[in-house]
Write an enzyme that holds these catalytic residues in place. Structure first.
Site, mmCIF file in Angstrom:
data_model
loop_
_atom_site.group_PDB
_atom_site.id
_atom_site.type_symbol
_atom_site.label_atom_id
_atom_site.label_comp_id
_atom_site.label_asym_id
_atom_site.label_seq_id
_atom_site.Cartn_x
_atom_site.Cartn_y
_atom_site.Cartn_z
ATOM 1 N N ASP A 192 -7.647 -42.206 5.506
ATOM 2 C CA ASP A 192 -7.146 -41.045 6.239
ATOM 3 C C ASP A 192 -8.246 -40.049 6.594
ATOM 4 O O ASP A 192 -8.093 -39.269 7.524
ATOM 5 C CB ASP A 192 -6.034 -40.346 5.448
ATOM 6 C CG ASP A 192 -4.664 -40.947 5.749
ATOM 7 O OD1 ASP A 192 -4.513 -41.569 6.825
ATOM 8 O OD2 ASP A 192 -3.762 -40.794 4.921
ATOM 9 N N HIS A 197 -3.391 -36.725 -3.663
ATOM 10 C CA HIS A 197 -4.369 -37.197 -2.700
ATOM 11 C C HIS A 197 -5.716 -36.500 -2.885
ATOM 12 O O HIS A 197 -6.347 -36.041 -1.940
ATOM 13 C CB HIS A 197 -3.846 -37.029 -1.269
ATOM 14 C CG HIS A 197 -2.685 -37.934 -0.969
ATOM 15 N ND1 HIS A 197 -1.486 -37.840 -1.635
ATOM 16 C CD2 HIS A 197 -2.542 -38.962 -0.107
ATOM 17 C CE1 HIS A 197 -0.652 -38.761 -1.190
ATOM 18 N NE2 HIS A 197 -1.261 -39.467 -0.272
ATOM 19 N N GLU A 241 2.969 -24.247 3.683
ATOM 20 C CA GLU A 241 2.465 -24.196 2.308
ATOM 21 C C GLU A 241 2.450 -22.790 1.741
ATOM 22 O O GLU A 241 2.538 -22.602 0.525
ATOM 23 C CB GLU A 241 1.063 -24.820 2.233
ATOM 24 C CG GLU A 241 1.011 -26.318 2.494
ATOM 25 C CD GLU A 241 1.067 -26.685 3.976
ATOM 26 O OE1 GLU A 241 1.004 -25.773 4.834
ATOM 27 O OE2 GLU A 241 1.186 -27.882 4.278
ATOM 28 N N GLN A 282 -7.553 -34.947 4.954
ATOM 29 C CA GLN A 282 -6.498 -35.153 3.961
ATOM 30 C C GLN A 282 -7.018 -35.155 2.523
ATOM 31 O O GLN A 282 -6.238 -35.341 1.587
ATOM 32 C CB GLN A 282 -5.778 -36.493 4.204
ATOM 33 C CG GLN A 282 -5.470 -36.801 5.652
ATOM 34 C CD GLN A 282 -4.484 -35.845 6.262
ATOM 35 O OE1 GLN A 282 -3.373 -35.706 5.773
ATOM 36 N NE2 GLN A 282 -4.877 -35.154 7.330
ATOM 37 N N HIS A 287 0.821 -1.220 0.000
ATOM 38 C CA HIS A 287 0.000 0.000 0.000
ATOM 39 C C HIS A 287 0.848 1.259 0.000
ATOM 40 O O HIS A 287 0.355 2.341 -0.311
ATOM 41 C CB HIS A 287 -0.963 0.006 1.190
ATOM 42 C CG HIS A 287 -0.285 -0.180 2.514
ATOM 43 N ND1 HIS A 287 0.238 -1.386 2.926
ATOM 44 C CD2 HIS A 287 -0.024 0.684 3.517
ATOM 45 C CE1 HIS A 287 0.776 -1.244 4.126
ATOM 46 N NE2 HIS A 287 0.624 -0.008 4.502
ATOM 47 N N GLY A 314 0.167 -6.306 -1.728
ATOM 48 C CA GLY A 314 -1.089 -5.654 -1.370
ATOM 49 C C GLY A 314 -1.867 -6.529 -0.398
ATOM 50 O O GLY A 314 -2.664 -6.046 0.384
ATOM 51 N N LEU A 361 -0.975 -8.360 2.756
ATOM 52 C CA LEU A 361 0.208 -8.230 3.614
ATOM 53 C C LEU A 361 0.821 -9.577 3.980
ATOM 54 O O LEU A 361 0.147 -10.610 3.967
ATOM 55 C CB LEU A 361 -0.147 -7.417 4.860
ATOM 56 C CG LEU A 361 -0.411 -5.928 4.525
ATOM 57 C CD1 LEU A 361 -1.023 -5.201 5.712
ATOM 58 C CD2 LEU A 361 0.874 -5.239 4.082
ATOM 59 N N ASP A 391 5.237 -2.959 9.886
ATOM 60 C CA ASP A 391 5.266 -3.641 11.186
ATOM 61 C C ASP A 391 3.979 -4.444 11.418
ATOM 62 O O ASP A 391 4.007 -5.545 11.959
ATOM 63 C CB ASP A 391 5.556 -2.680 12.346
ATOM 64 C CG ASP A 391 4.717 -1.398 12.310
ATOM 65 O OD1 ASP A 391 3.994 -1.175 11.323
ATOM 66 O OD2 ASP A 391 4.806 -0.617 13.281
#
Lengths: 615, 615
Positions: free
Chosen positions: B413, B405, B356, B417, B68, B115, B117, B147
C-alpha cells in the site's frame, strides 16, 4: 471523441485497472471502475495537459484525492501515452514508479501525494489559489474525490476556503459510489445530501449519472463556464461498475478481482485506445521571480526581542527580496507576527482562518506550483495538521512551517496553547529540518536560510522577549551549533536551544562562581544535529546535560543522543525537560515549576559532575 | 428569574469577567462579555445541574468550546455559588484552579479541557452519544462555541455525526460576535451563512439576538423541545458588549480592559447575585457496570496470527466481560478488526466514518461519562487527531487508542498507509502508556490490561501474521519486557518490539551459529520502559542494538535511551530504524529495504561487537 469512443475508453480504463491490480495481486480495482467515465471524459475532452511537459505553466492540474484509485490514474497515463503497457503491469512493485498511492516523488504528472483521505481537495485549493491569485495563466484544477472522504473535516475547511476565495478555476468531482471500505457510506446514493452541504458552503453544484459520458461532458462544460464560485460535480456511480460479480457489492474494497480474465471478457476485452489530451494554451509564468538583495532586520546585542517578532520582520524582508515567497496564516498573524509580511506584501499573503489542515494543505499546493510558502500558527496547533505534514513529506513538498508560542514559557494561557510536542512531531517527519533559535538575529538568519532548503522546514519561535546575544553578522549554518562558553577545564556541557539557552548561560555563570566550569552549546539546529561539536564536547567535558522547553520525548535530548549512536562509547547524560502538566503561571514560574530554569540546570549540573545518579 | 433579573445577572457576569482578567493581568474579557446573556439564561433557567454533585447522573453537561472565554465560565461558577469571590480573583495564578483555559483536572464541573478551538463540539457529540445511546438518564448537552472556530473542519465532522445520530439532546450555542483574534471572521454577522451550513448538515437552526434574554430563553426552550435532530442557536452578539471603549472593536482580543473600574461603573457596578440552577431530575445510571469473568482468546504457540486480529478478538471478549467497554471505528473496522467487537456488541459500537478527529473526540466524550472507549484506525491516520490526543491528555481523559498497519511491513500500500511516526507522537503525549505487542497472546493480554490504566493508552498492531511465541498464560505487566534469549556469554543485546522481535530472533540464531551470543529483549512496553532489565542487559552484554519498524526519531531507540539518562555511564548503542521513504513492495522487501530485517540486524550486530563505528 464521440459518445461511443468515450464509452470504449472508459471500458479500457476499467480493464487496465483490473489488469494492473491482478498483476500486483493487490490494489483497488473496484474503486477505480466507478470513476472510469469521469476520467475518460476528463482526459479526452477537458483536461488541457501536455504529458511531455508536466511543468508547462498552462497545464491544467489534476489531483486524485481518492488516492487508492491509483490503478485508474495509471490506466489514464497509459491511454495518454505517458507510460506503456509494460510499466502498467509493474503496479505496486519494488522500485517501480506506480505506487499503491501516487506520489510526485516518483511520477512527474502527480501534483501531490494522496492516500490519506480528505487531503487532495485541500491541496487542490492551494493550487487553485496559486492559479487565481499568483500564476494567472488560466489553468484549471480538477480534483477527483471519493464520497467516503467527504466525512473528513478537512474537506469542509477546503470547501469554505474555496468558496470564500471565489475559486471558479477549481472543480471537485465526487465519485459517489455509495460504498466505503467496510460498508455503505452515511448518505449512500443521496446526491442531494452532498449537494445541500456544498451549496450551503457557496459552491455551484451539479448532480449527474457518473456513467453517462454525455452528462459528464456537459457537467465539465458547465463547471468551466461557471464564474465566481467553485463547482462540485456529484456523480452517481457504482463501485466495480461493469462486472456483475463485483458491481455495487460490499466486502470487495481494496481487493483484486477473483477472476480477472472473466471480468475483462465481460468488459469487452483488452483495448489499446490512445488519447491526445487537449493541449494547454501558450502561457508564461507571470511570477518571473524577482531576486533582489536580502535586507534582514538587525538587532543590537543586549536588546530584548521576541524571536516571533524577528520571524515576522525577517519574513517581510525576505518577501521584499524574493518575489516567490508567500505567507499563510491560521488567524493568529498578530501573535505569530506574520502580520508584518501581510502588511508589506498583501498580494502574497493568504489568510486561512482557524483551519490548520487547510493552512498546511494550501502551503503544499502553493509549493507544488513553485512558490515558497511560510505557514505559521501556534506550535501547539500545528499538531492539528500532523497528517498533512506527514503526507507533505511523502510528496517531498518544500514548505516552511513556523510554530510560535513554544513551551511552558508562554506563561498564563496554560497548556492548551503550549507547543510541547512539536519538536517530537517535526523531528519524526521524514527529511525534515528543525530549527529553534534563541535570539532575534539568529532567527532572522534562519528565516532566510530556510527558503533555500528542501523538504519540510520547521522553525520554532518563542512568545516572550529574550536578549539578543549574537551579532547581526553571525552565520548559522543548518546542522551547526554555537559554543557559547568553553574552556579547557570544562567539566560539563549544557546543551540548550531557544529560551533555555539563556537559562543555561545563567546557570553556567552560577556554577562558575562555585568553581565548576561549564560549556554551553546553543543547539539551534535540532535536526540535523551537529554531531561533531557534541561529540567533541562530550570527549572534553565527560558529561552532557540537555535542557529544553518541550516534553522529554523526541525533543532536544533525543536529538543530542543522535550524535552518539554509532557504537562508540557514549558520554554520561542527563536530560531536563517538561515532565508535568503545567497550569497557568507567569513565564518565570513556569520555567521553575517545570524544572528547566537556571536554578534547576545548576542543580542537575552539580549532581552530574559529582557522578551522582540524577534521576 | 424575570427579564430584568436575567439582564442584571448578565451584567454581573460581564463585570466579574472584567474583574478576574484585571486581577490576572491577562485573559479574554471581551470574548466573555459577548456571551453573558447566553450564559445567564442557561444557568438560571435551563441547565439542570447540581453544583454540589457534579457526578449526578441526571446533570446536564456544559462544554465551553470557546475555552478562552474562561472568565465568563468562572463568573458563572461564582454566581452559582460553586466558587467564591476570593477564588474568582485567583484567575490564571500558579497552583490555582482557574486556569487560562478550563480543565477537568482542576475543576469538577468541567467536562473536557478546551482552548484548542473546534474541539468542544466534537467532544460534546461524544457526551451526547453516551446520553442518547448508553446512559439514557435524559441529560442534555449544551456547548458554547465561538464563531471563529466554525472554520475548523472538526466542527463539521461533529455536525455530520450529531445529525446522523439524531442527537436531539445536543444544543450548540454559537456566540457570533463577528471578531476573531486578528480581525473579522469570514462571515461577520451573517447568521444565515452559518444557518445554511448547519441546516444542510441536518440540524435545527435558530437565529437570535444574543443580548435579548427573552429571545435566548425562547431559543433554549425550542432546542429542548426539538425532536430527532440537534439544534444550533446562532446568536448575534457584540464582542466586549456593554463597554463602549471595547464594544465591537478590533485589536482587543485576549487583553484585559485598560480601565477596569470605569468599565465596571459603565456596567452598573459590582453585583452579588446568586443563582440556583434548575435541579437535575432523579436519575440512576443504567449501565450498572457488569463485570464478569474475562475470557481472552488463546492462541497456540507456533500459529501465525496478526496482532490486529488478536486485538479485535480480545476486545470482543473484554466487551463481554465488562459492560462499560465501548468501541469506536474510523470506517476501517474490517482492517483494524474492531468489527469483531461490533458484531458481538453492536449497542456499544460507534461508527465514526472517516473522521479521525471526531473518532478521538467521541472517545473523550464517552470517557467523560465513565465509559471505557477503545478507538481504532490505522496508526498513520491517528496523526490526523494529534491535537485531540494532546488535548485529551490535558483533560486527563482515560481513552484507549489502537493503531493498526504499523510500519513499512504493511507492504504494497505504500507510505501513506504506514504508521511510521505514531510512536514518536504517542510517547510525547503527557502521561501516555505505549504498548507494542509482537504476538497474539501478548496482544490479548495487553488489550485487557489497558482497560485498567489511567490517561491515554496506545496499542500498536501489525497488519501481517506473526508467529505466536508466548503461551496464553504468560503475563505482560506494563513497564515490563521479556528477555527471549539470554546466556552468560552474551556480547550484544538486541532490543525489538512488534514485527522486529521476530527478525531479532532470526538474527540472534544466525549470529549464534557464528559464535556470537546475543540477548534478545521484547520491549512490548515502549512507555513506560523497563529500565532495570535494559540496564542489566547493558551491564552484562556491553552494547545494545535497537531495531524498529518506525522512524528513528522518537520510537523504540529513544525509549531505550530513557533507561540510561541518569548520569551513570551509558552502554554503546546503535539504532536501526526506517530512514528512507518507502514505496510499494512486499512486506519482506520493505523490511529489507528499510534495513530492519534479520540480515540487517545481524550485520549491525557483528560490527557492534567488533567495536566498529556503525554509522
Amino acid at each position: 471523441m464521440n459518445t461511443r469512443q468515450l464509452t470504449e475508453l472508459a471500458q479500457q480504463l476499467r480493464v487496465d485497472s483490473i489488469r494492473a491490480s491482478a498483476a500486483a495481486g493487490s490494489g483497488h480495482p473496484t474503486s477505480s471502475m466507478s470513476a472510469a467515465e469521469l476520467m475518460a471524459v476528463l482526459l479526452a475532452r477537458h483536461l488541457r495537459y501536455d504529458f511531455d511537459r508536466p511543468q508547462h505553466p498552462g497545464n491544467d492540474r489534476f489531483v486524485l484525492s481518492k488516492g487508492h484509485a491509483s490503478p485508474l490514474l495509471y490506466s489514464v497515463y497509459k491511454a495518454a501515452g505517458a507510460i506503456n503497457e509494460t510499466e502498467l503491469l509493474t503496479f505496486r512493485r519494488l522500485a517501480g514508479r506506480l505506487e499503491g498511492h501516487p506520489t510526485p516523488q516518483r511520477l512527474p504528472w502527480v501534483e501531490t501525494a494522496t492516500g490519506s483521505l480528505g487531503q487532495g481537495l485541500p491541496v487542490g485549493v492551494g493550487i487553485a489559489l496559486a492559479g487565481k491569485r499568483l500564476d494567472r495563466t488560466g489553468y484549471r484544477v480538477w480534483v477527483l474525490c471519493g464520497d467516503s472522504e467527504l466525512a473528513e473535516g478537512s474537506i469542509w475547511e477546503a470547501a469554505e476556503h474555496a468558496a470564500y476565495e471565489h475559486l471558479d478555476n477549481l472543480t471537485a468531482i465526487v465519485d459517489v459510489n455509495r460504498l466505503g471500505q467496510r460498508g455503505p457510506t452515511r448518505h449512500g446514493h443521496d446526491l442531494d445530501a452532498y449537494a445541500r452541504r456544498f451549496a450551503a458552503f457557496g459552491w455551484h453544484t451539479i448532480e449527474i449519472d457518473g456513467h453517462d459520458v454525455d452528462a459528464v461532458d456537459r457537467a465539465y462544460g458547465e463547471a468551466e463556464s461557471t464564474r465566481g464560485q467553485p463547482t462540485v460535480i456529484l456523480a452517481r456511480t457504482l463501485k466495480g461498475k461493469g462486472v456483475e460479480s463485483v458491481q455495487d457489492r460490499e466486502g470487495l474494497h481494496g481487493k483484486p478481482l477473483k477472476d480477472a480474465d472473466e471480468a475483462i471478457a465481460e468488459l469487452g476485452g483488452v483495448r489499446d485506445i490512445h488519447v491526445e489530451a487537449p493541449q494547454p494554451p501558450a502561457a508564461r509564468m507571470l511570477h518571473a521571480v524577482r531576486t533582489g538583495h536580502l535586507e534582514l532586520p538587525r538587532y543590537e546585542i543586549g536588546d530584548e526581542v521576541a524571536t516571533r517578532n524577528a520571524y515576522g520582520q525577517a519574513l517581510a524582508g525576505l518577501g521584499t527580496a524574493r518575489g516567490d515567497i508567500v505567507a499563510l496564516d491560521g488567524e493568529v498573524s498578530d501573535s505569530t507576527r506574520a502580520e508584518f509580511f501581510a502588511k508589506e506584501h498583501p498580494d502574497r499573503f493568504f489568510e486561512c482562518y482557524i483551519a490548520e489542515q487547510q493552512l498546511v494543505a494550501a502551503a503544499v499546493g502553493l509549493a507544488a506550483r513553485g512558490w515558497v510558502p511560510y505557514a505559521s500558527t501556534f506550535a501547539a496547533f500545528l499538531t492539528r495538521a500532523y497528517d498533512f505534514i506527514r503526507m507533505a513529506s511523502i510528496s517531498g513538498a518544500g514548505i516552511n512551517l513556523v510554530g510560535s508560542h513554544a513551551g511552558v514559557s508562554i506563561g498564563q494561557d496554560g497548556p492548551s496553547q503550549m507547543g510541547l510536542e512539536d519538536l517530537a512531531m517535526m523531528r519524526a517527519t521524514h527529511g525534515s529540518t528543525v530549527l529553534y533559535p534563541c535570539d532575534a538575529n539568529q532567527t532572522a538568519k534562519l528565516v532566510g536560510t530556510m527558503a533555500g532548503l528542501h523538504g519540510i522546514r520547521y522553525l520554532r519561535t518563542s512568545r516572550g522577549e529574550t536578549p539578543v546575544i549574537y551579532s547581526p553578522t553571525e552565520e548559522f549554518p543548518v546542522g551547526g551549533s554555537k559554543v557559547l562558553r568553553a574552556s579547557d577545564t570544562d567539566r560539563l556541557t549544557v546543551v540548550a536551544a531557544g529560551i533555555t539557552v539563556h537559562e543555561a548561560l545563567k546557570a553556567a555563570e552560577a556554577l562558575d562562581r562555585e568553581g565548576i566550569q561549564v560549556r554551553v552549546i546553543d543547539l539551534y539546529s535540532v535536526k540535523p544535529v551537529d554531531r561533531r561539536t557534541l561529540r567533541e564536547a562530550a570527549e572534553q567535558t565527560g558529561c552532557l546535560l540537555t535542557v529544553e522547553d518541550h516534553r522529554e520525548e523526541g525533543g532536544i535530548g533525543d536529538a543530542v543522543l543522535d550524535a552518539f549512536l554509532d557504537g562508540r562509547p557514549m558520554p554520561r547524560l542527563v536530560r531536563l525537560a517538561v515532565r508535568t502538566m503545567p497550569g497557568s503561571a507567569t513565564p518565570e514560574e513556569q520555567l521553575r515549576e517545570a524544572g528547566i530554569d537556571a536554578q534547576a540546570i545548576a542543580a542537575a549540573g552539580r549532581l552530574l559532575v559529582e557522578h551522582a545518579v540524577v534521576r
